[in-house]
Design a protein around this motif. Structure first.
Motif, PDB file in Angstrom:
ATOM      1  N   LYS A   1      13.031  -2.534  -1.955  1.00  9.89           N
ATOM      2  CA  LYS A   1      12.142  -1.749  -1.552  1.00  9.89           C
ATOM      3  C   LYS A   1      12.158  -0.900  -0.386  1.00  9.89           C
ATOM      4  O   LYS A   1      11.581   0.082  -0.382  1.00  9.89           O
ATOM      5  CB  LYS A   1      10.943  -3.083  -1.107  1.00  9.89           C
ATOM      6  CG  LYS A   1       9.643  -2.515  -0.748  1.00  9.89           C
ATOM      7  CD  LYS A   1       8.799  -3.691  -0.444  1.00  9.89           C
ATOM      8  CE  LYS A   1       7.499  -3.124  -0.006  1.00  9.89           C
ATOM      9  NZ  LYS A   1       6.278  -4.291   0.156  1.00  9.89           N
TER      10      LYS A   1
ATOM     11  N   ALA B   1      13.578   2.548  -1.770  1.00 11.79           N
ATOM     12  CA  ALA B   1      12.493   3.125  -2.465  1.00 11.79           C
ATOM     13  C   ALA B   1      11.503   3.697  -1.447  1.00 11.79           C
ATOM     14  O   ALA B   1      11.262   4.806  -1.540  1.00 11.79           O
ATOM     15  CB  ALA B   1      11.616   2.393  -3.183  1.00 11.79           C
ATOM     16  N   GLN B   2      11.148   3.166   0.011  1.00 12.86           N
ATOM     17  CA  GLN B   2      10.371   3.661   0.791  1.00 12.86           C
ATOM     18  C   GLN B   2      11.064   4.932   1.442  1.00 12.86           C
ATOM     19  O   GLN B   2      10.337   5.815   1.900  1.00 12.86           O
ATOM     20  CB  GLN B   2      10.143   2.556   1.901  1.00 12.86           C
ATOM     21  CG  GLN B   2       8.979   1.478   1.665  1.00 12.86           C
ATOM     22  CD  GLN B   2       8.880   0.568   2.429  1.00 12.86           C
ATOM     23  OE1 GLN B   2       9.813   0.086   3.164  1.00 12.86           O
ATOM     24  NE2 GLN B   2       7.540   0.050   2.758  1.00 12.86           N
TER      25      GLN B   2
ATOM     26  N   SER C   1      11.117   7.698  -0.950  1.00 10.64           N
ATOM     27  CA  SER C   1       9.778   8.127  -1.034  1.00 10.64           C
ATOM     28  C   SER C   1       9.374   9.128   0.203  1.00 10.64           C
ATOM     29  O   SER C   1       8.818  10.096   0.185  1.00 10.64           O
ATOM     30  CB  SER C   1       8.766   7.251  -1.058  1.00 10.64           C
ATOM     31  OG  SER C   1       7.561   7.615  -0.965  1.00 10.64           O
TER      32      SER C   1
ATOM     33  N   LEU D   1       4.306   2.838 -14.291  1.00  6.53           N
ATOM     34  CA  LEU D   1       4.460   2.546 -12.887  1.00  6.53           C
ATOM     35  C   LEU D   1       3.191   2.538 -12.344  1.00  6.53           C
ATOM     36  O   LEU D   1       3.255   1.570 -11.075  1.00  6.53           O
ATOM     37  CB  LEU D   1       5.256   4.022 -12.327  1.00  6.53           C
ATOM     38  CG  LEU D   1       6.243   4.321 -12.968  1.00  6.53           C
ATOM     39  CD1 LEU D   1       6.888   5.776 -12.562  1.00  6.53           C
ATOM     40  CD2 LEU D   1       7.506   3.422 -12.748  1.00  6.53           C
TER      41      LEU D   1
ATOM     42  N   LEU E   1       2.355  -1.560 -12.702  1.00  4.67           N
ATOM     43  CA  LEU E   1       3.185  -2.074 -11.971  1.00  4.67           C
ATOM     44  C   LEU E   1       3.164  -2.156 -10.452  1.00  4.67           C
ATOM     45  O   LEU E   1       3.905  -2.824  -9.690  1.00  4.67           O
ATOM     46  CB  LEU E   1       4.967  -1.809 -12.441  1.00  4.67           C
ATOM     47  CG  LEU E   1       5.192  -2.163 -13.884  1.00  4.67           C
ATOM     48  CD1 LEU E   1       6.509  -1.826 -14.062  1.00  4.67           C
ATOM     49  CD2 LEU E   1       5.002  -3.657 -14.263  1.00  4.67           C
ATOM     50  N   GLU E   2       2.401  -1.265 -10.046  1.00  4.86           N
ATOM     51  CA  GLU E   2       2.025  -0.993  -8.806  1.00  4.86           C
ATOM     52  C   GLU E   2       3.158  -0.521  -7.884  1.00  4.86           C
ATOM     53  O   GLU E   2       3.581  -0.938  -6.902  1.00  4.86           O
ATOM     54  CB  GLU E   2       1.460  -2.272  -7.849  1.00  4.86           C
ATOM     55  CG  GLU E   2      -0.055  -2.661  -8.533  1.00  4.86           C
ATOM     56  CD  GLU E   2      -0.640  -3.967  -7.959  1.00  4.86           C
ATOM     57  OE1 GLU E   2      -0.067  -4.696  -7.353  1.00  4.86           O
ATOM     58  OE2 GLU E   2      -1.761  -4.526  -8.308  1.00  4.86           O
ATOM     59  N   LEU E   3       3.931   0.321  -8.469  1.00  7.47           N
ATOM     60  CA  LEU E   3       5.112   0.901  -7.691  1.00  7.47           C
ATOM     61  C   LEU E   3       4.971   2.129  -7.158  1.00  7.47           C
ATOM     62  O   LEU E   3       5.333   3.318  -7.528  1.00  7.47           O
ATOM     63  CB  LEU E   3       6.449   0.985  -9.035  1.00  7.47           C
ATOM     64  CG  LEU E   3       6.989  -0.248  -9.571  1.00  7.47           C
ATOM     65  CD1 LEU E   3       7.604   0.215 -10.972  1.00  7.47           C
ATOM     66  CD2 LEU E   3       7.313  -1.203  -8.789  1.00  7.47           C
ATOM     67  N   GLU E   4       4.149   2.117  -6.100  1.00 16.33           N
ATOM     68  CA  GLU E   4       3.429   3.325  -5.273  1.00 16.33           C
ATOM     69  C   GLU E   4       4.601   4.128  -4.858  1.00 16.33           C
ATOM     70  O   GLU E   4       4.379   5.244  -4.709  1.00 16.33           O
ATOM     71  CB  GLU E   4       2.569   2.556  -4.253  1.00 16.33           C
ATOM     72  CG  GLU E   4       1.162   1.884  -4.516  1.00 16.33           C
ATOM     73  CD  GLU E   4       0.479   2.831  -5.706  1.00 16.33           C
ATOM     74  OE1 GLU E   4       0.379   4.078  -5.391  1.00 16.33           O
ATOM     75  OE2 GLU E   4       0.054   2.301  -6.613  1.00 16.33           O
ATOM     76  N   TYR E   5       5.574   3.485  -4.292  1.00 18.86           N
ATOM     77  CA  TYR E   5       6.670   4.496  -3.538  1.00 18.86           C
ATOM     78  C   TYR E   5       7.301   5.178  -4.881  1.00 18.86           C
ATOM     79  O   TYR E   5       7.691   6.391  -4.776  1.00 18.86           O
ATOM     80  CB  TYR E   5       7.752   3.587  -3.012  1.00 18.86           C
ATOM     81  CG  TYR E   5       7.181   2.689  -1.956  1.00 18.86           C
ATOM     82  CD1 TYR E   5       6.665   3.716  -0.811  1.00 18.86           C
ATOM     83  CD2 TYR E   5       7.289   1.476  -1.940  1.00 18.86           C
ATOM     84  CE1 TYR E   5       5.936   3.006   0.455  1.00 18.86           C
ATOM     85  CE2 TYR E   5       6.619   0.829  -0.741  1.00 18.86           C
ATOM     86  CZ  TYR E   5       5.963   1.451   0.270  1.00 18.86           C
ATOM     87  OH  TYR E   5       5.430   0.910   1.558  1.00 18.86           O
ATOM     88  N   THR E   6       7.680   4.420  -5.996  1.00 23.42           N
ATOM     89  CA  THR E   6       8.135   5.376  -7.016  1.00 23.42           C
ATOM     90  C   THR E   6       7.215   6.432  -7.600  1.00 23.42           C
ATOM     91  O   THR E   6       7.714   7.444  -7.794  1.00 23.42           O
ATOM     92  CB  THR E   6       8.443   4.141  -8.240  1.00 23.42           C
ATOM     93  OG1 THR E   6       9.573   3.250  -7.728  1.00 23.42           O
ATOM     94  CG2 THR E   6       9.220   5.113  -9.615  1.00 23.42           C
TER      95      THR E   6
END
Length: 102
Positions: free
Chosen positions: A28, A31-32, A35, A76, A79-84
């Motif tokens: 995580k 990913a942050q 991003s 995406l 799946l709530e993959l906001e950074y992705t």
């Protein structure tokens, strides 16, 4: 710091790293970071709404390709993959439309 202390510190670092990796915390954070770096790069790019690679542009040129990319995007989002998503959207030239309904 003597050899024993160095070995203990190394062991502790390894243990913490392994636990954070297993819990998904390191992924995580990575990913942050990606991003955030991508957002800074995009801010300096005046044409941020254009797909970022030739292959992506080629896929977007066909209705099937667009549908495939938007299907990936929907997954995406589901799946709530906001950074992705914050990296994926600018790379495919996707513009988020704000909904008037909450």
């Amino acid at each position: 710091m003597d050899d024993y202390e160095k070995e203990e510190l190394s062991s502790l670092k390894s243990l913490v790293s392994d636990v954070l990796q297993k819990r998904g915390v390191l992924g995580k954070i990575q990913a942050q970071l990606r991003s955030s770096v991508f957002a800074v790069l995009q801010e300096s790019d005046e044409n941020g709404l254009e797909a970022s690679s030739l292959k992506t542009r080629a896929i977007l040129a066909s209705p099937q390709g667009r549908n495939a990319l938007y299907l990936v995007r929907d997954l995406l989002a589901y799946l709530e993959l906001e950074y992705t998503l914050s990296v994926f959207d600018p790379e495919i030239g996707y513009v988020r439309k704000h909904s008037l309904t909450a």
